[in-house]
Design a protein around this motif. Structure first.
Motif, PDB file in Angstrom:
ATOM      1  N   ILE A 105       0.842  -1.209   0.000  1.00 27.96           N
ATOM      2  CA  ILE A 105       0.000   0.000   0.000  1.00 27.96           C
ATOM      3  C   ILE A 105       0.876   1.258   0.000  1.00 27.96           C
ATOM      4  CG2 ILE A 105      -1.704   1.325   1.296  1.00 27.96           C
ATOM      5  CD1 ILE A 105      -2.740  -1.380   2.401  1.00 27.96           C
ATOM      6  N   ALA A 124      -7.870  -1.502   1.424  1.00 23.90           N
ATOM      7  CA  ALA A 124      -6.565  -0.850   1.461  1.00 23.90           C
ATOM      8  C   ALA A 124      -6.644   0.640   1.143  1.00 23.90           C
ATOM      9  CB  ALA A 124      -5.627  -1.530   0.465  1.00 23.90           C
ATOM     10  N   ILE A 149      -7.329   1.930  -1.816  1.00 23.20           N
ATOM     11  CA  ILE A 149      -6.731   2.165  -3.136  1.00 23.20           C
ATOM     12  C   ILE A 149      -7.829   2.304  -4.187  1.00 23.20           C
ATOM     13  CG2 ILE A 149      -5.285   1.186  -4.969  1.00 23.20           C
ATOM     14  CD1 ILE A 149      -3.764  -0.308  -2.732  1.00 23.20           C
TER      15      ILE A 149
END
Length: 289
Positions: A25, A56, A58
């Motif tokens: 990450i 995460a 993202i």
């Protein structure tokens, strides 16, 4: 200097707990701060790929179903590359003859005729990827985390595929007998002009249109971004990653990758259990690969 990174997920970006390690990450954020776009290129459908990415934090573009369906970072569909319907039914015939379990992925999701069979077969797939697990443990893990692999139950895949509004983007097959059963089916299917057969494990095969490959999709996305292939980095571990490993200027094979992929990649990194993706990203940026 790289401008675009495309990473596989299972066996690559994800660890054995099907999560994205913190080191990965942080490396992705480091890349983004340096003006490098990160995206995933996976055999999963978008729903399956989205869960660990959301966990995460993202947000990124996605090449899904091995290149058959591509999305922008907001989840808008950019393009699809479906299988020929005539060949789909011929493939069904072959798989039924070989008594192989299969599912189909469409523009609307993944479908099965038996969730019990899906759990059993996917558990074998997980055991293949994580040999330290017993089959019983893999069954429990699959059943407990079924939301990570969403699927819709239907009475007939043939009836679904016959619907004119349905695009069959991928057929995925699982069999505990491994290559003994899947090899015979694959050899027959590979004779079809418009099909390509890849694999993400010893006990599965994945069937796509020959133009639905990760490498082709990565090249398409790069062209749309005005990015040269020499400025693209790809990371993978299995045969369905081979086309994007071959097409990119900078390519990494995971430490846990198949030997064939390691031989094709320009660089090697650590295993997925040791944040190999994160280490590859940092190296590529800091060393200006």
């Amino acid at each position: 200097m790289i401008k675009l990174i495309a990473s596989d997920m299972d066996g690559t970006l994800l660890n054995s707990e099907m999560q994205i390690p913190q080191e990965n990450i942080e490396a992705i954020r480091y890349a983004q701060k340096n003006g490098v776009e990160f995206m995933v290129a996976t055999g999963r459908n978008r729903e399956e790929a989205l869960t660990p990415l959301l966990e995460a934090g993202i947000e990124c573009a996605m090449i899904t179903l091995n290149g058959a369906h591509v999305f922008d970072k907001k989840g808008n569909s950019l393009f699809t590359t479906p299988l020929d319907k005539k060949e789909v039914f011929q493939i069904f015939d072959i798989l039924d003859e070989e008594d192989v379990y299969y599912e189909i992925s469409t523009q609307f999701g993944t479908y099965t005729t038996s969730k019990e069979a899906r759990i059993e077969q996917f558990a074998s797939h997980i055991t293949d990827m994580m040999p330290h697990l017993t089959h019983k443990m893999a069954i429990a893990m699959t059943a407990a985390r079924l939301e990570f692999f969403p699927v819709t139950l239907v009475n007939s895949l043939r009836e679904l595929a016959a619907d004119e509004g349905i695009q069959v983007l991928k057929i995925i097959c699982f069999d505990k007998r491994g290559t003994k059963a899947l090899g015979q089916a694959a050899s027959k299917i590979q004779r079809f002009e418009d099909c390509v057969v890849t694999s993400s494990g010893h006990n599965n095969i994945e069937i796509n249109h020959k133009h639905a490959q990760k490498g082709i999709a990565v090249a398409h996305v790069a062209k749309e971004r005005g990015i040269e292939l020499a400025e693209v980095m790809t990371i993978g571990d299995n045969l369905n990653d081979l086309s994007m490993i071959q097409v990119a200027g900078v390519s990494f094979a995971m430490g846990n990758a198949l030997q064939e992929l390691k031989e094709e990649a320009k660089y090697l990194t650590n295993e997925n259990s040791d944040a190999g993706v994160g280490k590859a990203i940092i190296r590529a940026i800091d060393e200006k690969l």
